[in-house]
Design an enzyme around this catalytic site. Structure first.
Site, PDB file in Angstrom:
ATOM      1  N   LYS A 124       0.816  -1.215   0.000  1.00 11.72           N
ATOM      2  CA  LYS A 124       0.000   0.000   0.000  1.00 11.72           C
ATOM      3  C   LYS A 124       0.848   1.263   0.000  1.00 11.72           C
ATOM      4  CE  LYS A 124      -1.145  -0.666   4.943  1.00 11.72           C
ATOM      5  NZ  LYS A 124      -0.545  -2.033   5.052  1.00 11.72           N
ATOM      6  N   ASN A 147      -1.320   6.571   6.901  1.00  9.83           N
ATOM      7  CA  ASN A 147      -0.464   5.587   7.564  1.00  9.83           C
ATOM      8  C   ASN A 147       0.978   5.710   7.100  1.00  9.83           C
ATOM      9  OD1 ASN A 147      -0.364   3.214   9.360  1.00  9.83           O
ATOM     10  ND2 ASN A 147       0.199   2.101   7.523  1.00  9.83           N
ATOM     11  N   HIS A 194      -1.476  -9.043  11.755  1.00 11.40           N
ATOM     12  CA  HIS A 194      -2.252  -8.343  12.786  1.00 11.40           C
ATOM     13  C   HIS A 194      -3.357  -9.215  13.407  1.00 11.40           C
ATOM     14  CE1 HIS A 194      -0.095  -4.844  11.559  1.00 11.40           C
ATOM     15  NE2 HIS A 194      -0.682  -4.762  10.389  1.00 11.40           N
TER      16      HIS A 194
END
Length: 460
Positions: A124, A147, A194
C-alpha cells in the site's frame, strides 16, 4: 476514579496519530483531554509543554470514567475491543450517543477535496506513493499521507488548498472509520497479519472492508477474492498479472513484448518500469486504474511510472553484480510480503532466486513459502532467531543453508549465485533479534552490496 469533564472530547493514545488528533482539535477550538494506557508514554514532556492546560490521564482505562465525553477518538495503536472501550461503546449505543471514532473519521468531516485511499496487507505504501507521483506529474495539488508519512489530519493544515488527498490506510485506521466516502479506493491484497489485534482472518478482512464505505470507485485484486467488496459499488475494476478480461487491468504479450494492458489497450511495456518484479507490475496497474478514474492523463502517469524506482527496502533493486541482481526487500516482515516478492521477482528471472530470510517470525506459518521456492529458488539462506522454523518449512522444497547473521548470508549467496540469478533479502520476519528495525537491516544489506560491487569492479 478520575472523570473526563462533561462535554470534552476524549483522545485515547498519545502516539503520532494521537498528537495529530490533538493539533486538529486545537485548530477547531474544541475542548479535549487525553488518556494513554502507558504509565509514561513517549513524548509526554513535549505534550505537557505544548498543552499545559489539557488534562492527561496515564494508566488503565478502567480507572477512568469516560461517560462524560462528548466524543471519544481512538488512536490507531489502541485496540477498540479492549474491555474498557468495549463496555464504553455498549453504554454509548444504549444511550443513543455517538460511537467511538478514529482520526480518519475526523479527517473525512474536515476534508474539502476528494479522497483516494489505498489499503492492503502489503504494497500500500508503494501504490500510495506512486499515485501521488502520478498526480503531481498531472499538475494536481496533491497531499499524500495517512499511515505513510504525514498523519492525515496534519495534511489539512499543511495543504489547505489541496485538490486531492491520497491516503494509505491501515486496518487499525479503518476499523474506527464509520464512513470514508472516497472518490477512488484500492484494496490490493490480504494475507495473514495483525491477527493479535483482529482475532482471525475474518476479523482482519472485515476491518479493511471499511475502505469501501461510500466509495464511488474501487480497484481490487482479480486474483484475490478476499479483496472484493461484500456490498455492491457504483464502479468496480480489477487488476491481474494475467492477460486481462474485458475491462480488467492486466499483462499480455504483444509482438514479442510484454505490456501493461487495460482490456485490449496496450499502455506501456513492462521493461520500461523502474521497479522490479511481477508484484510491482501489479502495483503499477492498481495505480493506473485509480489514476485513470481520477482523471490523470495517461501520458503523465506513464512518465511518473518510468521515473518511479520504488520505496527504500521494498523490492528495491540495488545493483547487478557479475550478472546477479541484488534486491532489498527488508520491509518484507511477514509471509505475505515475502510470498509476493518471491513470486513477483522469481517469475521474471532467467536464472534462479536465492532467498535470504530470518529474524523474529512472530509465530507465523512459513509453509506457504515452500511451493514458490520450489519453482523459483536455488537456495534459501536462513539466519536469526527463527531460522529453524524457516528450515523446517522449506527443506522439502529447496536446499536450505544456515548462517548466523545477514552478513554471513550475503557471503553465502555471493558464493553460489550464477549469472541470471537474483539474491533477494525478504526475511518474512521482523528484525529485532539482530537489528533496531527493518530499515537498519536493509541499510546493512545495502552497504554489503556496495562493498561487493566495489570488489567486483577492482577484480578482487
Amino acid at each position: 476514579m478520575r472523570r473526563v469533564p462533561q462535554g470534552a472530547t476524549l483522545v485515547i493514545g498519545l502516539g503520532v496519530s494521537g498528537r495529530a488528533i490533538c493539533r486538529h482539535l486545537e485548530r477547531l477550538g474544541r475542548s479535549f483531554v487525553v488518556a494513554d494506557t502507558r504509565p509514561s508514554p513517549p513524548g509526554i514532556e513535549e505534550f505537557r509543554a505544548a498543552y499545559p492546560e489539557v488534562p492527561l490521564y496515564c494508566g488503565p482505562l478502567s480507572a477512568l470514567d469516560m461517560d462524560g465525553a462528548e466524543e471519544v477518538v481512538v488512536s490507531p495503536g489502541v485496540d477498540p475491543e479492549q474491555p474498557a472501550l468495549a463496555a464504553l461503546r455498549e453504554r454509548r449505543r444504549a444511550n443513543g450517543e455517538p460511537q467511538l471514532v478514529g482520526e480518519i473519521a475526523l479527517f473525512v468531516r474536515a476534508a474539502r477535496a476528494p479522497i483516494a485511499a489505498i489499503t492492503g496487507s502489503n504494497a500500500k505504501s508503494t501504490v500510495t506513493t506512486l499515485l501521488g507521483e502520478m498526480a503531481r506529474e498531472a499538475g494536481r495539488q496533491v497531499a499524500v499521507g495517512g499511515n505513510l508519512g504525514t498523519p492525515a489530519l496534519d495534511l489539512l493544515a499543511e495543504m489547505p488548498n489541496a485538490e486531492l488527498y491520497i491516503l494509505e490506510l491501515s486496518s487499525f485506521q479503518l476499523e474506527t472509520t464509520p464512513f470514508l466516502g472516497a472518490t477512488s479506493v484500492a484494496y490490493l491484497n490480504l494475507s495473514q497479519d495483525h491477527l493479535d489485534r483482529h482475532g482471525d482472518m475474518a476479523g482482519y478482512r472485515e476491518a479493511k472492508q471499511a475502505v469501501f464505505r461510500g466509495a464511488r470507485h474501487a480497484v481490487v485484486n482479480g486474483e484475490d477474492a478476499a479483496t472484493w467488496p461484500l456490498e455492491p459499488l457504483p464502479c468496480l475494476e480489477r487488476f491481474t498479472t494475467q492477460s486481462p478480461q474485458s475491462d480488467e487491468w492486466g499483462i499480455a504479450m504483444r509482438n514479442g513484448q510484454e505490456w501493461l494492458m487495460h482490456g485490449d489497450e496496450a499502455l506501456m511495456t513492462t521493461d520500461a518500469l523502474g521497479v522490479a518484479g511481477r508484484h510491482n507490475q501489479a502495483n503499477v496497474l492498481a495505480a493506473l486504474a485509480m489514476g485513470s478514474q481520477l482523471g490523470f492523463p495517461l501520458e503523465a502517469m506513464c512518465r511518473a511510472i518510468r521515473r518511479f524506482k520504488g520505496l527504500p527496502h521494498r523490492s528495491e533493486k540495488l545493483a547487478e553484480i557479475e550478472g546477479v541482481m541484488w534486491i532489498n526487500d527488508s520491509k518484507g516482515t511477514n509471509v505475505g510480503a515475502t510470498l509476493a516478492a518471491i513470486a513477483g521477482i522469481g517469475s521474471t528471472l532467467k536464472g534462479r532466486l536465492i532467498l535470504l530470510a530470518g529474524g523474529v517470525g512472530k509465530g507465523a506459518d512459513f509453509t506457504p513459502l515452500g511451493e514458490p521456492m520450489a519453482r523459483f529458488g536455488r537456495e534459501a539462506v536462513v539466519f536469526g532467531m527463527d531460522a529453524p522454523q524457516l528450515d523446517a518449512a522449506l527443506r522439502d522444497h529447496v536446499p536450505v543453508h544456515h548462517v548466523t547473521d545477514l552478513e554471513a548470508a550475503m557471503i553465502r549467496a555471493r558464493a553460489i549465485a550464477e549469472p541470471g540469478d537474483c539474491v533477494l533479502l525478504s526475511p518474512a520476519c521482523a528484525s529485532l533479534d539482530q537489528f533496531s528495525d527493518y530499515v537498519a537491516r536493509g541499510e546493512a544489506f545495502r552497504q554489503g552490496v556496495q562493498r561487493f560491487a566495489e570488489e567486483a569492479g577492482r577484480g578482487d
